[in-house]
Enzyme design. Structure first.
Site, PDB file in Angstrom:
ATOM      1  CG  ASN A  99      -1.705   1.112   1.547  1.00 53.48           C
ATOM      2  OD1 ASN A  99      -1.738   2.022   0.517  1.00 53.48           O
ATOM      3  ND2 ASN A  99      -2.440   1.400   2.348  1.00 53.48           N
ATOM      4  CD1 TRP A 100       3.878   1.403  -2.467  1.00 56.77           C
ATOM      5  CD2 TRP A 100       4.001   2.345  -4.534  1.00 56.77           C
ATOM      6  NE1 TRP A 100       4.969   0.663  -3.342  1.00 56.77           N
ATOM      7  CE2 TRP A 100       4.897   1.380  -4.556  1.00 56.77           C
ATOM      8  CE3 TRP A 100       3.556   3.148  -5.823  1.00 56.77           C
ATOM      9  CZ2 TRP A 100       5.659   1.083  -5.850  1.00 56.77           C
ATOM     10  CZ3 TRP A 100       4.418   2.657  -6.872  1.00 56.77           C
ATOM     11  CH2 TRP A 100       5.459   1.846  -6.744  1.00 56.77           C
ATOM     12  CE  LYS A 101      -0.115   3.371   4.773  1.00 58.70           C
ATOM     13  NZ  LYS A 101      -0.066   3.407   6.060  1.00 58.70           N
ATOM     14  CG  HIS A 108      -5.991   2.289   5.256  1.00 57.25           C
ATOM     15  ND1 HIS A 108      -5.293   3.163   5.999  1.00 57.25           N
ATOM     16  CD2 HIS A 108      -4.896   1.429   5.023  1.00 57.25           C
ATOM     17  CE1 HIS A 108      -4.297   2.683   6.262  1.00 57.25           C
ATOM     18  NE2 HIS A 108      -3.678   1.837   5.719  1.00 57.25           N
ATOM     19  CD  GLU A 118      -2.691   5.657   6.496  1.00 57.39           C
ATOM     20  OE1 GLU A 118      -2.807   5.849   5.665  1.00 57.39           O
ATOM     21  OE2 GLU A 118      -1.894   5.418   7.250  1.00 57.39           O
ATOM     22  CD  GLU A 164      -3.788  -2.286   7.308  1.00 55.81           C
ATOM     23  OE1 GLU A 164      -2.716  -2.388   6.851  1.00 55.81           O
ATOM     24  OE2 GLU A 164      -4.399  -0.965   7.245  1.00 55.81           O
ATOM     25  N   GLY A 216       2.402   2.094  10.723  1.00 57.08           N
ATOM     26  CA  GLY A 216       3.397   3.185  10.550  1.00 57.08           C
ATOM     27  C   GLY A 216       4.234   3.524  12.042  1.00 57.08           C
ATOM     28  CB  SER A 258       4.888  -1.868  12.140  1.00 61.06           C
ATOM     29  OG  SER A 258       4.481  -0.663  12.538  1.00 61.06           O
ATOM     30  N   GLY A 282       2.739  -1.355   4.351  1.00 62.56           N
ATOM     31  CA  GLY A 282       2.740   0.274   4.040  1.00 62.56           C
ATOM     32  C   GLY A 282       4.204   0.540   3.757  1.00 62.56           C
ATOM     33  N   GLY A 283       5.011   0.915   4.783  1.00 64.46           N
ATOM     34  CA  GLY A 283       6.337   1.817   4.519  1.00 64.46           C
ATOM     35  C   GLY A 283       7.309   0.656   3.790  1.00 64.46           C
TER      36      GLY A 283
HETATM   37  P1  PGA Z   1       2.755   0.090   7.656  1.00 62.05           P
HETATM   38  O1  PGA Z   1       1.226   0.573   7.025  1.00 62.05           O
HETATM   39  O2  PGA Z   1       3.092  -1.127   6.959  1.00 62.05           O
HETATM   40  O3  PGA Z   1       3.461   1.457   7.218  1.00 62.05           O
HETATM   41  O4  PGA Z   1       2.628   0.232   9.136  1.00 62.05           O
HETATM   42  C1  PGA Z   1       0.085  -0.607   6.647  1.00 62.05           C
HETATM   43  C2  PGA Z   1      -1.000   0.031   6.236  1.00 62.05           C
HETATM   44  O5  PGA Z   1      -1.517   1.105   6.364  1.00 62.05           O
HETATM   45  O6  PGA Z   1      -1.667  -0.554   5.279  1.00 62.05           O
END
Ligand code: PGA
Length: 243
Positions: free
Chosen positions: A13-15, A92, A94, A164, A170, A206, A227-228
């Site tokens: 997930n590149w956000k 998500h 966010e 999640e 994150g 994470s 994500g990251g």
């Molecule tokens: P993260 O994000 O791996 O950076 O914690 C995961 C996500 O929000 O899908």
């Protein structure tokens, strides 16, 4: 007892990261031959769909539930498909937190995406406060039930859920693998009870090349939403090499 798929589903997930030049560099550096999914910014869907290798499936991170209309700044399922997206992440945390999306709205989007032929990754998860006050089960139950509404088992065959925990996203504080496994078992039983169908459940929060294996070893964890660590092609490849 829900069964584990033998082939883990790995989703990046590149956000809101990467210009076209940066994304192109990633694609050129991508080496894995394992199937993987990449959820990218709207501007990247069409160009990446054209240059990505066949084992790298491109999708989106959000969409509106309407077919079309006067909704400035929004994007529809048909537009995503037209651009080459094969799936969409919905709900998500966010989106739920920063853009005040509730499960009723997410439910409409899930139904629309599935009707239009896009696969869906639905995200659910509790906050730290909710976890500490023992509400995890209640939150997961309400998010799953309200986000899926009255969808039938047949409609849900193109749906995957991502667990999640919000406190793990994150933050570098990944959820203990066994604890995540129990949450996955719970989510699977909720879906099985309401729609008489099995779903895959991914863990997200994470995840990195060092801890990915501990999640994939759990019997109810069917894959990862990353994500990251998906932004760097070497670390994404490394996670795929563990699968
Ligand atoms: P993260 O994000 O791996 O950076 O914690 C995961 C996500 O929000 O899908």
């Amino acid at each position: 007892m829900p069964t584990k798929s033998h082939d883990a589903m790995i989703v990046g997930n590149w956000k809101m990261y990467k210009t076209l030049a940066e994304a192109t560099e990633f694609i050129h550096g991508f080496k894995s031959s394992h199937e993987a999914y990449l959820s990218v910014a709207f501007t990247l869907i069409q160009p990446l769909s054209k240059i990505a290798p066949p084992n790298l499936i491109i999708g989106a991170q959000n969409m509106n539930d309407a077919t079309e209309g006067a909704f400035t700044g929004e994007i529809s399922a048909r537009m995503l498909k037209d651009a080459g997206a094969k799936f969409v992440i919905l709900g998500h945390s966010e989106r739920r937190t920063f853009f005040k999306e509730d499960s009723a709205f997410i439910q409409k989007k899930v139904a629309k995406a599935l009707t239009e032929g896009l696969s869906v990754i639905l995200c659910v998860g509790e906050t730290l406060d909710q976890k500490e006050s023992g509400e995890t089960k209640k939150i997961l139950e309400s998010e799953v039930v309200e986000s899926l509404g009255n969808l039938s088992g047949d409609q849900l065959k193109n749906l995957t859920i991502a667990y999640e925990p919000i406190w793990a996203i994150g933050t570098g504080h990944a959820c203990d693998a066994k604890e995540a496994n129990s949450a996955h078992e719970l989510i699977k039983s909720i879906v099985e009870k309401m729609a008489k169908t099995k779903v895959k459940v991914l863990y997200g929060g994470s995840v990195n090349p060092e801890n990915a294996g501990s999640y994939l070893a759990q019997n109810n964890i069917d894959g990862l939403l990353i994500g990251g660590a998906s932004l760097n092609v070497a670390s994404f490849d490394k996670i795929l090499s563990i699968v």
